[in-house]
Scaffold this motif. Structure first.
Motif, PDB file in Angstrom:
ATOM      1  N   GLU A  13       0.923  -1.211  -0.008  1.00  0.00           N
ATOM      2  CA  GLU A  13       0.063  -0.174  -0.004  1.00  0.00           C
ATOM      3  C   GLU A  13       0.839   1.216   0.001  1.00  0.00           C
ATOM      4  O   GLU A  13       0.612   2.056  -0.741  1.00  0.00           O
ATOM      5  CB  GLU A  13      -0.994   0.046   1.156  1.00  0.00           C
ATOM      6  N   ASN A  14       2.070   1.328   0.496  1.00  0.00           N
ATOM      7  CA  ASN A  14       3.033   2.368   0.832  1.00  0.00           C
ATOM      8  C   ASN A  14       3.756   2.519  -0.753  1.00  0.00           C
ATOM      9  O   ASN A  14       3.687   3.795  -1.008  1.00  0.00           O
ATOM     10  CB  ASN A  14       3.911   2.057   1.880  1.00  0.00           C
ATOM     11  N   GLN A  15       3.809   1.458  -1.251  1.00  0.00           N
ATOM     12  CA  GLN A  15       4.576   1.656  -2.692  1.00  0.00           C
ATOM     13  C   GLN A  15       3.474   2.361  -3.544  1.00  0.00           C
ATOM     14  O   GLN A  15       3.821   3.239  -4.180  1.00  0.00           O
ATOM     15  CB  GLN A  15       4.687   0.190  -3.243  1.00  0.00           C
ATOM     16  N   THR A  40       4.772 -15.471  -2.281  1.00  0.00           N
ATOM     17  CA  THR A  40       4.014 -14.504  -2.635  1.00  0.00           C
ATOM     18  C   THR A  40       4.805 -13.282  -3.149  1.00  0.00           C
ATOM     19  O   THR A  40       5.690 -12.930  -2.200  1.00  0.00           O
ATOM     20  CB  THR A  40       2.679 -13.983  -1.870  1.00  0.00           C
ATOM     21  N   VAL A  41       4.780 -12.880  -4.363  1.00  0.00           N
ATOM     22  CA  VAL A  41       5.968 -11.764  -4.632  1.00  0.00           C
ATOM     23  C   VAL A  41       4.827 -10.588  -5.442  1.00  0.00           C
ATOM     24  O   VAL A  41       3.755 -10.816  -5.630  1.00  0.00           O
ATOM     25  CB  VAL A  41       6.960 -12.084  -5.402  1.00  0.00           C
ATOM     26  N   TYR A  42       5.439  -9.486  -5.546  1.00  0.00           N
ATOM     27  CA  TYR A  42       5.028  -8.281  -6.126  1.00  0.00           C
ATOM     28  C   TYR A  42       5.846  -7.563  -7.253  1.00  0.00           C
ATOM     29  O   TYR A  42       6.817  -7.385  -6.735  1.00  0.00           O
ATOM     30  CB  TYR A  42       4.500  -7.170  -4.936  1.00  0.00           C
ATOM     31  N   PHE A  43       5.237  -7.490  -8.335  1.00  0.00           N
ATOM     32  CA  PHE A  43       6.023  -7.184  -9.663  1.00  0.00           C
ATOM     33  C   PHE A  43       5.389  -5.838  -9.761  1.00  0.00           C
ATOM     34  O   PHE A  43       4.378  -5.405 -10.300  1.00  0.00           O
ATOM     35  CB  PHE A  43       5.760  -8.327 -10.636  1.00  0.00           C
ATOM     36  N   ILE A  44       6.472  -4.798 -10.200  1.00  0.00           N
ATOM     37  CA  ILE A  44       6.244  -3.422 -10.660  1.00  0.00           C
ATOM     38  C   ILE A  44       7.184  -3.338 -11.878  1.00  0.00           C
ATOM     39  O   ILE A  44       8.375  -3.473 -11.931  1.00  0.00           O
ATOM     40  CB  ILE A  44       6.632  -2.255  -9.668  1.00  0.00           C
ATOM     41  N   SER A  53      12.516  -2.943 -13.661  1.00  0.00           N
ATOM     42  CA  SER A  53      11.396  -3.378 -13.093  1.00  0.00           C
ATOM     43  C   SER A  53      11.763  -3.868 -11.617  1.00  0.00           C
ATOM     44  O   SER A  53      13.060  -3.955 -11.286  1.00  0.00           O
ATOM     45  CB  SER A  53      10.935  -4.520 -13.737  1.00  0.00           C
ATOM     46  N   GLN A  54      10.584  -4.057 -10.816  1.00  0.00           N
ATOM     47  CA  GLN A  54      11.208  -4.428  -9.417  1.00  0.00           C
ATOM     48  C   GLN A  54      10.338  -5.709  -9.122  1.00  0.00           C
ATOM     49  O   GLN A  54       8.999  -5.545  -9.550  1.00  0.00           O
ATOM     50  CB  GLN A  54      10.773  -3.363  -8.355  1.00  0.00           C
ATOM     51  N   LEU A  55      10.766  -6.922  -8.415  1.00  0.00           N
ATOM     52  CA  LEU A  55      10.211  -7.770  -7.871  1.00  0.00           C
ATOM     53  C   LEU A  55      10.387  -7.751  -6.110  1.00  0.00           C
ATOM     54  O   LEU A  55      11.716  -7.610  -5.781  1.00  0.00           O
ATOM     55  CB  LEU A  55      10.794  -9.151  -8.487  1.00  0.00           C
ATOM     56  N   LEU A  56       9.472  -7.591  -5.530  1.00  0.00           N
ATOM     57  CA  LEU A  56       9.507  -7.310  -4.054  1.00  0.00           C
ATOM     58  C   LEU A  56       8.908  -8.725  -3.427  1.00  0.00           C
ATOM     59  O   LEU A  56       7.755  -9.163  -4.110  1.00  0.00           O
ATOM     60  CB  LEU A  56       8.682  -6.255  -3.687  1.00  0.00           C
ATOM     61  N   ASP A  57       9.392  -8.775  -2.166  1.00  0.00           N
ATOM     62  CA  ASP A  57       8.919  -9.860  -1.585  1.00  0.00           C
ATOM     63  C   ASP A  57       7.568  -9.409  -0.789  1.00  0.00           C
ATOM     64  O   ASP A  57       7.128  -8.215  -0.792  1.00  0.00           O
ATOM     65  CB  ASP A  57       9.906 -10.561  -0.497  1.00  0.00           C
ATOM     66  N   GLU A  58       7.109 -10.054   0.403  1.00  0.00           N
ATOM     67  CA  GLU A  58       5.704  -9.575   0.891  1.00  0.00           C
ATOM     68  C   GLU A  58       6.058  -8.464   1.907  1.00  0.00           C
ATOM     69  O   GLU A  58       5.394  -7.857   2.532  1.00  0.00           O
ATOM     70  CB  GLU A  58       5.299 -11.014   1.847  1.00  0.00           C
ATOM     71  N   CYS A  60       8.136  -6.002   1.081  1.00  0.00           N
ATOM     72  CA  CYS A  60       8.775  -5.282   0.089  1.00  0.00           C
ATOM     73  C   CYS A  60      10.160  -5.042  -0.006  1.00  0.00           C
ATOM     74  O   CYS A  60      10.791  -3.924  -0.412  1.00  0.00           O
ATOM     75  CB  CYS A  60       8.178  -3.662   0.173  1.00  0.00           C
ATOM     76  N   ASN A  61      10.963  -6.181   0.354  1.00  0.00           N
ATOM     77  CA  ASN A  61      12.247  -6.322   0.026  1.00  0.00           C
ATOM     78  C   ASN A  61      12.288  -6.480  -1.279  1.00  0.00           C
ATOM     79  O   ASN A  61      12.010  -7.500  -1.778  1.00  0.00           O
ATOM     80  CB  ASN A  61      12.999  -7.252   1.092  1.00  0.00           C
ATOM     81  N   GLN A  62      13.421  -5.912  -1.924  1.00  0.00           N
ATOM     82  CA  GLN A  62      13.706  -6.145  -3.393  1.00  0.00           C
ATOM     83  C   GLN A  62      14.346  -7.435  -3.710  1.00  0.00           C
ATOM     84  O   GLN A  62      15.394  -7.608  -3.083  1.00  0.00           O
ATOM     85  CB  GLN A  62      14.452  -5.122  -4.038  1.00  0.00           C
ATOM     86  N   ILE A  63      13.812  -8.396  -4.618  1.00  0.00           N
ATOM     87  CA  ILE A  63      14.433  -9.749  -4.660  1.00  0.00           C
ATOM     88  C   ILE A  63      15.299  -9.556  -5.839  1.00  0.00           C
ATOM     89  O   ILE A  63      16.365  -9.919  -5.694  1.00  0.00           O
ATOM     90  CB  ILE A  63      13.152 -10.664  -4.930  1.00  0.00           C
ATOM     91  N   CYS A  64      14.804  -8.811  -6.868  1.00  0.00           N
ATOM     92  CA  CYS A  64      15.574  -8.757  -8.241  1.00  0.00           C
ATOM     93  C   CYS A  64      14.961  -7.543  -9.143  1.00  0.00           C
ATOM     94  O   CYS A  64      13.714  -7.281  -8.644  1.00  0.00           O
ATOM     95  CB  CYS A  64      15.554  -9.925  -8.882  1.00  0.00           C
ATOM     96  N   SER A  65      15.352  -7.480 -10.143  1.00  0.00           N
ATOM     97  CA  SER A  65      14.745  -6.767 -11.311  1.00  0.00           C
ATOM     98  C   SER A  65      14.806  -7.672 -12.540  1.00  0.00           C
ATOM     99  O   SER A  65      15.856  -8.022 -13.001  1.00  0.00           O
ATOM    100  CB  SER A  65      15.758  -5.451 -11.895  1.00  0.00           C
ATOM    101  N   PRO A  66      13.503  -8.305 -12.780  1.00  0.00           N
ATOM    102  CA  PRO A  66      13.521  -9.387 -13.887  1.00  0.00           C
ATOM    103  C   PRO A  66      13.875  -8.617 -15.164  1.00  0.00           C
ATOM    104  O   PRO A  66      14.097  -9.486 -16.081  1.00  0.00           O
ATOM    105  CB  PRO A  66      11.857  -9.662 -13.811  1.00  0.00           C
ATOM    106  N   ASP A  67      13.340  -7.512 -15.567  1.00  0.00           N
ATOM    107  CA  ASP A  67      13.638  -6.834 -16.743  1.00  0.00           C
ATOM    108  C   ASP A  67      13.886  -5.350 -16.579  1.00  0.00           C
ATOM    109  O   ASP A  67      14.066  -4.680 -15.620  1.00  0.00           O
ATOM    110  CB  ASP A  67      12.634  -7.261 -17.675  1.00  0.00           C
ATOM    111  N   GLY A  68      14.311  -4.612 -17.794  1.00  0.00           N
ATOM    112  CA  GLY A  68      14.411  -3.548 -17.956  1.00  0.00           C
ATOM    113  C   GLY A  68      16.203  -3.198 -17.519  1.00  0.00           C
ATOM    114  O   GLY A  68      16.870  -3.991 -17.727  1.00  0.00           O
ATOM    115  N   GLY A  69      16.293  -1.676 -17.407  1.00  0.00           N
ATOM    116  CA  GLY A  69      17.775  -1.554 -17.027  1.00  0.00           C
ATOM    117  C   GLY A  69      18.322  -1.243 -18.362  1.00  0.00           C
ATOM    118  O   GLY A  69      17.886  -1.332 -19.474  1.00  0.00           O
TER     119      GLY A  69
END
Length: 97
Positions: A13-15, A40-44, A53-58, A60-69
């Motif tokens: 929600e803060n994101q 469960t993960v959250y993808f922006i 892009s950002q892949l976040l855990d529950e 909101c710690n960043q796991i990785c960036s699956p694409d972009g850059g």
């Protein structure tokens, strides 16, 4: 695919609030929820050009960036994300113009 915002972690929600405090992204911002590596993960998705892009855990710690850059391939830490993710849910989309 409808937006489902029930029972989101407060950090997600803060994101959303942080994104809404910025100008409108092009393309508009979205947040998806998936299952990935048993959790469960959250993808922006990337928003433009060389922004990853950002892949976040529950929490909101960043796991990785699956694409972009700069290379378009993200940071390489979760290269299997797009092949192995499941249970896609669009949980939020910025409808501002």
């Amino acid at each position: 695919m409808s937006c489902q915002r029930d029972n989101l972690p407060s950090c997600v929600e803060n994101q959303i609030k942080q994104i809404q405090a910025q100008g409108v992204w092009s393309p508009p911002a979205k947040i998806y929820q998936y299952r990935y590596q048993g959790r469960t993960v959250y993808f922006i998705p990337q928003r433009c050009c060389d922004i990853p892009s950002q892949l976040l855990d529950e929490n909101c710690n960043q796991i990785c960036s699956p694409d972009g850059g700069f290379t378009g391939a993200g940071d390489g830490r979760c290269s299997d994300f797009f092949k192995t993710r499941t249970d896609e849910k669009l949980i939020w989309e910025d409808t501002r113009r």
